[in-house]
Design an enzyme around this catalytic site. Structure first.
Site, mmCIF file in Angstrom:
data_model
loop_
_atom_site.group_PDB
_atom_site.id
_atom_site.type_symbol
_atom_site.label_atom_id
_atom_site.label_comp_id
_atom_site.label_asym_id
_atom_site.label_seq_id
_atom_site.Cartn_x
_atom_site.Cartn_y
_atom_site.Cartn_z
ATOM 1 N N PHE A 42 0.859 -1.181 0.000
ATOM 2 C CA PHE A 42 0.000 0.000 0.000
ATOM 3 C C PHE A 42 0.898 1.233 0.000
ATOM 4 O O PHE A 42 1.612 1.484 0.975
ATOM 5 C CB PHE A 42 -0.844 -0.054 1.278
ATOM 6 C CG PHE A 42 -1.820 1.064 1.472
ATOM 7 C CD1 PHE A 42 -3.086 1.024 0.889
ATOM 8 C CD2 PHE A 42 -1.499 2.156 2.278
ATOM 9 C CE1 PHE A 42 -4.007 2.050 1.105
ATOM 10 C CE2 PHE A 42 -2.416 3.182 2.496
ATOM 11 C CZ PHE A 42 -3.670 3.123 1.906
ATOM 12 N N THR A 72 2.528 6.981 1.607
ATOM 13 C CA THR A 72 3.549 7.897 2.119
ATOM 14 C C THR A 72 4.654 8.150 1.085
ATOM 15 O O THR A 72 5.022 7.251 0.329
ATOM 16 C CB THR A 72 4.173 7.295 3.392
ATOM 17 O OG1 THR A 72 3.131 6.969 4.298
ATOM 18 C CG2 THR A 72 5.135 8.269 4.054
ATOM 19 N N SER A 100 2.302 12.614 7.283
ATOM 20 C CA SER A 100 1.018 12.922 7.913
ATOM 21 C C SER A 100 0.140 13.737 6.970
ATOM 22 O O SER A 100 -1.081 13.581 6.941
ATOM 23 C CB SER A 100 1.247 13.719 9.201
ATOM 24 O OG SER A 100 2.051 12.976 10.080
ATOM 25 N N TRP A 134 8.821 4.091 2.836
ATOM 26 C CA TRP A 134 8.440 3.288 4.005
ATOM 27 C C TRP A 134 7.341 2.288 3.691
ATOM 28 O O TRP A 134 6.460 2.082 4.528
ATOM 29 C CB TRP A 134 7.914 4.181 5.141
ATOM 30 C CG TRP A 134 8.817 5.244 5.611
ATOM 31 C CD1 TRP A 134 8.577 6.577 5.578
ATOM 32 C CD2 TRP A 134 10.090 5.077 6.246
ATOM 33 N NE1 TRP A 134 9.627 7.267 6.119
ATOM 34 C CE2 TRP A 134 10.577 6.363 6.545
ATOM 35 C CE3 TRP A 134 10.882 3.963 6.567
ATOM 36 C CZ2 TRP A 134 11.801 6.564 7.160
ATOM 37 C CZ3 TRP A 134 12.097 4.175 7.181
ATOM 38 C CH2 TRP A 134 12.550 5.459 7.474
ATOM 39 N N ARG A 187 12.541 -15.835 38.696
ATOM 40 C CA ARG A 187 13.693 -15.073 39.180
ATOM 41 C C ARG A 187 13.561 -14.783 40.678
ATOM 42 O O ARG A 187 12.556 -14.219 41.115
ATOM 43 C CB ARG A 187 13.774 -13.757 38.408
ATOM 44 C CG ARG A 187 14.856 -12.815 38.878
ATOM 45 C CD ARG A 187 16.211 -13.314 38.467
ATOM 46 N NE ARG A 187 17.256 -12.338 38.776
ATOM 47 C CZ ARG A 187 18.548 -12.583 38.643
ATOM 48 N NH1 ARG A 187 18.952 -13.775 38.214
ATOM 49 N NH2 ARG A 187 19.437 -11.663 38.928
ATOM 50 N N GLU A 200 0.495 4.297 10.017
ATOM 51 C CA GLU A 200 -0.975 4.361 9.842
ATOM 52 C C GLU A 200 -1.544 5.556 10.608
ATOM 53 O O GLU A 200 -2.623 5.483 11.198
ATOM 54 C CB GLU A 200 -1.634 3.038 10.244
ATOM 55 C CG GLU A 200 -0.982 1.881 9.488
ATOM 56 C CD GLU A 200 -1.945 0.855 8.965
ATOM 57 O OE1 GLU A 200 -3.158 1.120 8.954
ATOM 58 O OE2 GLU A 200 -1.459 -0.210 8.534
HETATM 59 C C1 LIG Z 1 8.202 0.523 9.363
HETATM 60 C C2 LIG Z 1 7.283 1.447 8.640
HETATM 61 C C3 LIG Z 1 6.321 0.926 7.792
HETATM 62 C C4 LIG Z 1 5.454 1.764 7.083
HETATM 63 N N1 LIG Z 1 4.562 1.228 6.183
HETATM 64 C C5 LIG Z 1 3.852 2.064 5.381
HETATM 65 C C6 LIG Z 1 3.042 1.529 4.320
HETATM 66 O O1 LIG Z 1 2.944 0.302 4.137
HETATM 67 N N2 LIG Z 1 2.406 2.397 3.497
HETATM 68 C C7 LIG Z 1 2.495 3.757 3.655
HETATM 69 O O2 LIG Z 1 1.904 4.479 2.862
HETATM 70 N N3 LIG Z 1 3.239 4.285 4.665
HETATM 71 C C8 LIG Z 1 3.928 3.486 5.519
HETATM 72 N N4 LIG Z 1 4.708 4.012 6.536
HETATM 73 C C9 LIG Z 1 4.779 5.463 6.661
HETATM 74 C C10 LIG Z 1 4.079 5.998 7.906
HETATM 75 O O3 LIG Z 1 2.697 5.841 7.764
HETATM 76 C C11 LIG Z 1 4.534 7.448 8.104
HETATM 77 O O4 LIG Z 1 5.850 7.381 8.567
HETATM 78 C C12 LIG Z 1 3.632 8.205 9.040
HETATM 79 O O5 LIG Z 1 2.400 8.445 8.445
HETATM 80 C C13 LIG Z 1 4.240 9.527 9.495
HETATM 81 O O6 LIG Z 1 4.697 10.266 8.412
HETATM 82 P P1 LIG Z 1 6.170 10.869 8.448
HETATM 83 O O7 LIG Z 1 7.082 9.776 8.794
HETATM 84 O O8 LIG Z 1 6.399 11.564 7.167
HETATM 85 O O9 LIG Z 1 6.157 11.892 9.643
HETATM 86 P P2 LIG Z 1 5.714 13.442 9.606
HETATM 87 O O10 LIG Z 1 4.372 13.531 9.004
HETATM 88 O O11 LIG Z 1 6.807 14.238 9.032
HETATM 89 O O12 LIG Z 1 5.573 13.723 11.147
HETATM 90 C C14 LIG Z 1 6.679 14.048 11.995
HETATM 91 C C15 LIG Z 1 6.144 14.406 13.363
HETATM 92 O O13 LIG Z 1 5.295 15.557 13.267
HETATM 93 C C16 LIG Z 1 4.020 15.297 13.817
HETATM 94 N N5 LIG Z 1 3.012 16.047 13.079
HETATM 95 C C17 LIG Z 1 2.830 16.106 11.722
HETATM 96 N N6 LIG Z 1 1.797 16.893 11.436
HETATM 97 C C18 LIG Z 1 1.283 17.336 12.611
HETATM 98 C C19 LIG Z 1 0.212 18.199 12.967
HETATM 99 N N7 LIG Z 1 -0.608 18.720 12.048
HETATM 100 N N8 LIG Z 1 0.006 18.453 14.278
HETATM 101 C C20 LIG Z 1 0.799 17.893 15.227
HETATM 102 N N9 LIG Z 1 1.815 17.081 14.937
HETATM 103 C C21 LIG Z 1 2.066 16.805 13.646
HETATM 104 C C22 LIG Z 1 3.860 13.802 13.684
HETATM 105 O O14 LIG Z 1 2.915 13.308 14.621
HETATM 106 C C23 LIG Z 1 5.267 13.327 13.976
HETATM 107 O O15 LIG Z 1 5.468 13.279 15.353
HETATM 108 C C24 LIG Z 1 5.539 3.177 7.271
HETATM 109 C C25 LIG Z 1 6.491 3.684 8.153
HETATM 110 C C26 LIG Z 1 7.359 2.858 8.818
HETATM 111 C C27 LIG Z 1 8.376 3.460 9.718
#
Ligand SMILES: Cc1cc2nc3c(=O)[nH]c(=O)nc-3n(C[C@H](O)[C@H](O)[C@H](O)COP(=O)(O)OP(=O)(O)OC[C@H]3O[C@@H](n4cnc5c(N)ncnc54)[C@H](O)[C@@H]3O)c2cc1C
Ligand SMILES: Cc1cc2nc3c(=O)[nH]c(=O)nc-3n(C[C@H](O)[C@H](O)[C@H](O)COP(=O)(O)OP(=O)(O)OC[C@H]3O[C@@H](n4cnc5c(N)ncnc54)[C@H](O)[C@@H]3O)c2cc1C
Lengths: 264, 383
Positions: free
Chosen positions: B123, B126, B132, B156, B268, B363
């Site tokens: 899927f 991202t 997000s 990811w 333990r 997710e």
């Molecule tokens: C092991 C793994 C498997 C994954 N599998 C999939 C997959 O199969 N398919 C897929 O599509 N994605 C997948 N992902 C991606 C995952 O869903 C994203 O990493 C996640 O949605 C967060 O996005 P980001 O990493 O870009 O963080 P960002 O969106 O950059 O967020 C960074 C921080 O900012 C905070 N933040 C962002 N916006 C706001 C706001 N408006 N208000 C307050 N806080 C905020 C977030 O909560 C977070 O703490 C996977 C990720 C990992 C690590």
């Protein structure tokens, strides 16, 4: 080929089963029930025979209504039909009455080529029901089967390996026959989701004393010449004596301790 | 209200627990250490029909209900979160999403093969610069005759490097915001589709996580999932499915942590008695129990809503938020019970602790769950 597998529901071997010292029975309340572990191998062997030689597998159990759970698990493992023998009249059965009741159930199923039992049940532990059943049904029997070498359907013959203390014995018998199986015979399968679905949909007929016919005085308590006089959990073993000190001294002490008890 | 599992739910639980114990547990630590994708396990899960538990019988599944589906995730999560993740993506994000949005041809073509494990799905939502804020995605799909040409990178992506099909989201109209996004079912063997595995993850080491690189990938129009411009809705509904199994997986993992800690605490001995007899240890066990039981009830409530076909976005976010945070609390305490021994790979608790961490991130992060819950309740969106 028409195959019948006898299964018994027993308290989980992992559960700590308590005895009721006055009644001489097991305290079953709150204890998880499972299929007698040996009977899982019996079911698996029945299903494998069906898969190799065609036919159908019927599982049968005598027990209280909740023994249906065990029968459903057997259906999920691939058995085609299940029958529960359940009636208040069957309560208090010893191995004689159990074999009698099961034999009537198997007669009612009819035209059976092979009956498969576990080697023994983990609670009653007598290993008598299989042989008793063979006697009642006038079937040849092969006990402690660790492998079925061949079933010759045309000549109605089974050749099997028996696990005996000194090794393996190869025995042939003509069908219909009864076998009891040991754990070496196979590795029971994990049921798949489709057979689970089928099992949950299955209607399991319950046959009581009336359905089986037979003589009321041969059922249950009345038909059971044996009685449990006393039943008890042996006291846990006490820790032994530990002899400490230098090896030479300790060995001397050990020899003395053993000879003073007339062991040496 | 009925808190009992039905006969078939109990049978599924027993079956998956047995499978997890016999087939997954013995190899989980080694697969984690080697970052080895558990192909054998996936194959066996397919053979036993486990991927098809919640898929209707007419599409090759077992036709079990949503509680049974959660139970599968729970029992897999109890021993191996990597395997649970494979299940979540395959079933919730891909198969159920195609079932909900696909046309009859698509459903017949893909769902039975996903249910049997013959093909694996992934899927792709991202991107490197869009997490997000999914609407800010940069992947594009440009119409060209009977096809669309997709360009973009997806980051990811669970199962990304091993999948046969990918649900890919891309912009068909750059100026229309959420309404410009379209979902496609993409065959990963299509020319221009490549992947790069991501290594050195903190946890889920035996699950495959990859970047997808799509360069002029030609996808026939018949592979649009849902309608053009409806992709954002498809994605959000997929997450309603996905978050449910994540939450259930968290309950299972937390149970795994608890069980491991219990066994250890009873064995333990310190200060002359099993550590389970010390009051501060008992406090940790009581806290863990309350957390796990509350989480499980939240999950099953969502299952109940799903069984009745009632929209459950808010409730699934409540369960996902609670359970993903909960499993981290529980893993922390369970590891504490192990003392120094919890800090080594000798016991599975070390892997459980690392695997717990992902759940508040993917997710939708915990922050995003909170914004969805509160905006639903308050009627004002924070986005
Ligand atoms: C092991 C793994 C498997 C994954 N599998 C999939 C997959 O199969 N398919 C897929 O599509 N994605 C997948 N992902 C991606 C995952 O869903 C994203 O990493 C996640 O949605 C967060 O996005 P980001 O990493 O870009 O963080 P960002 O969106 O950059 O967020 C960074 C921080 O900012 C905070 N933040 C962002 N916006 C706001 C706001 N408006 N208000 C307050 N806080 C905020 C977030 O909560 C977070 O703490 C996977 C990720 C990992 C690590
Ligand atoms: C605590 C306890 C004390 C007992 N004491 C006595 C006693 O003193 N004297 C006495 O004669 N009996 C006694 N019994 C036996 C009791 O009546 C038995 O449970 C029953 O007759 C079956 O015998 P078993 O458990 O030894 O089975 P076994 O003979 O060891 O079982 C062999 C195989 O027979 C089949 N089988 C056994 N029972 C059933 C069943 N109900 N339905 C279908 N298949 C079955 C299974 O295939 C099983 O693997 C006792 C049982 C218990 C639990």
């Amino acid at each position: 080929m028409k195959i019948v597998v006898c299964i018994k529901q027993v308290p989980s071997t992992e559960a700590k089963v308590q005895m009721d010292p006055t009644k001489g029975t097991l305290i079953r309340e709150g204890v998880e029930s499972i299929i007698n572990p040996f009977d899982e191998y019996a079911i698996e062997e029945g299903v494998r025979l069906k898969e190799s030689y065609g036919g159908e597998v019927t599982v049968i159990s005598m027990g209280p209504p909740q023994a249906k759970d065990a029968l459903k698990t057997a259906l999920a493992m691939g058995a085609d039909k299940a029958v529960l023998l359940s009636d208040r009249a069957f309560a208090g059965s010893d191995t004689l009455a159990t074999s009698y009741t099961l034999s009537l159930g198997i007669r009612k199923i009819g035209d059976v080529d092979i009956v498969i039992c576990g080697k023994q049940a983990t609670d009653g532990d007598t290993a008598q029901v299989g042989p008793g059943l063979a006697q009642r049904l006038k079937l040849r029997q092969i006990t402690y089967v660790s492998k079925i070498r061949e079933i010759d359907a045309a000549n109605k013959k089974i050749t099997a390996e028996r696990l005996i203390e000194s090794g393996t014995q190869v025995v042939s018998a003509s069908l219909p026959a009864l076998i009891t199986v040991v754990k070496d015979i196979n590795q029971p399968r994990i049921p798949n989701i489709f057979s689970i679905k089928k099992a949950t949909r299955a209607e399991i007929p319950v046959w009581g004393a009336r359905d089986l016919g037979g003589d009321p005085k041969d059922f249950g308590f009345d038909g059971s010449p044996t009685q449990v006089v006393r039943i008890f959990t042996p006291p846990p073993r006490q820790g032994g004596e530990i002899i400490e000190g230098e090896a030479s001294e300790a060995v001397a002490k050990l020899i003395e301790a053993l000879s003073s008890r007339n062991i040496l | 209200m009925d808190f009992d599992l039905t006969e078939e739910q109990q049978m599924i639980k027993k079956m998956v627990a047995e499978f997890a114990e016999k087939e997954i547990s013995p190899v989980a630590a080694e697969n984690d250490l080697q970052e080895k994708f558990p192909s054998d396990i996936v194959k066996k899960m397919g053979e036993l029909g486990i991927f098809g538990t919640v898929i209707p019988e007419e599409y090759g599944g077992g036709g079990f209900d949503n509680i049974a589906h959660a139970i599968v995730a729970e029992e897999l999560g109890r021993v191996d979160s990597s395997v649970r993740g494979i299940y979540s993506v395959q079933v919730s994000l891909v198969a159920l999403t195609i079932l909900k949005w696909g046309n009859e041809d698509q459903k017949r073509k893909y769902v039975p093969r996903l249910a049997s494990g013959e093909i694996l799905g992934c899927f792709g939502l991202t991107e490197p610069n869009s997490g997000s804020d999914a609407v800010s995605m940069q992947a594009t799909a440009v119409e060209d005759g009977d096809s669309y040409i997709i360009n973009g990178n997806k980051m990811w992506i669970t199962n990304g490097g091993v999948a046969d099909i990918a649900v890919i989201f891309a912009k068909t109209d750059k100026n229309a915001g959420a309404r410009g996004i379209t979902a496609f079912i993409v065959d990963t063997k299509t020319p221009g589709f490549s992947t790069r595995d991501i290594h050195q993850k903190l946890g889920l080491k035996s699950s495959n996580t990859a970047e997808l690189i799509l360069t002029d990938v030609r996808v026939p129009k018949e592979n649009i999932l849902g309608e053009a411009g409806h992709g954002f809705k498809v994605a959000m509904s997929a997450l309603d499915f996905g978050r449910y199994t994540v939450a259930a997986g968290c309950v299972g993992l937390a149970q795994g942590c608890y069980d491991a800690a219990k066994k250890y605490a009873l064995e333990r001995v310190q200060f002359g008695k099993p550590i389970a007899g010390h009051q501060l240890i008992q406090e940790m066990f009581a806290d863990m129990t309350v957390d796990i039981e509350a989480g499980r009830l939240l999950v099953y409530r969502v299952g109940h809503l799903k069984n009745k076909g009632i929209p459950n976005t808010r409730e699934v976010c409540v369960a996902k938020l609670f359970c993903s945070e909960m499993v981290n609390r529980v893993a922390y305490k369970a590891l504490q019970v192990f003392g120094g021994y919890g800090f080594s790979g000798e016991f599975p608790i070390e892997r459980y602790y690392r695997d717990a961490r992902i759940n508040t991130l993917y997710e939708g992060t915990s922050q995003i769950q909170k914004l969805i819950i509160a905006s639903r309740d308050l009627g004002i969106s924070a986005f």
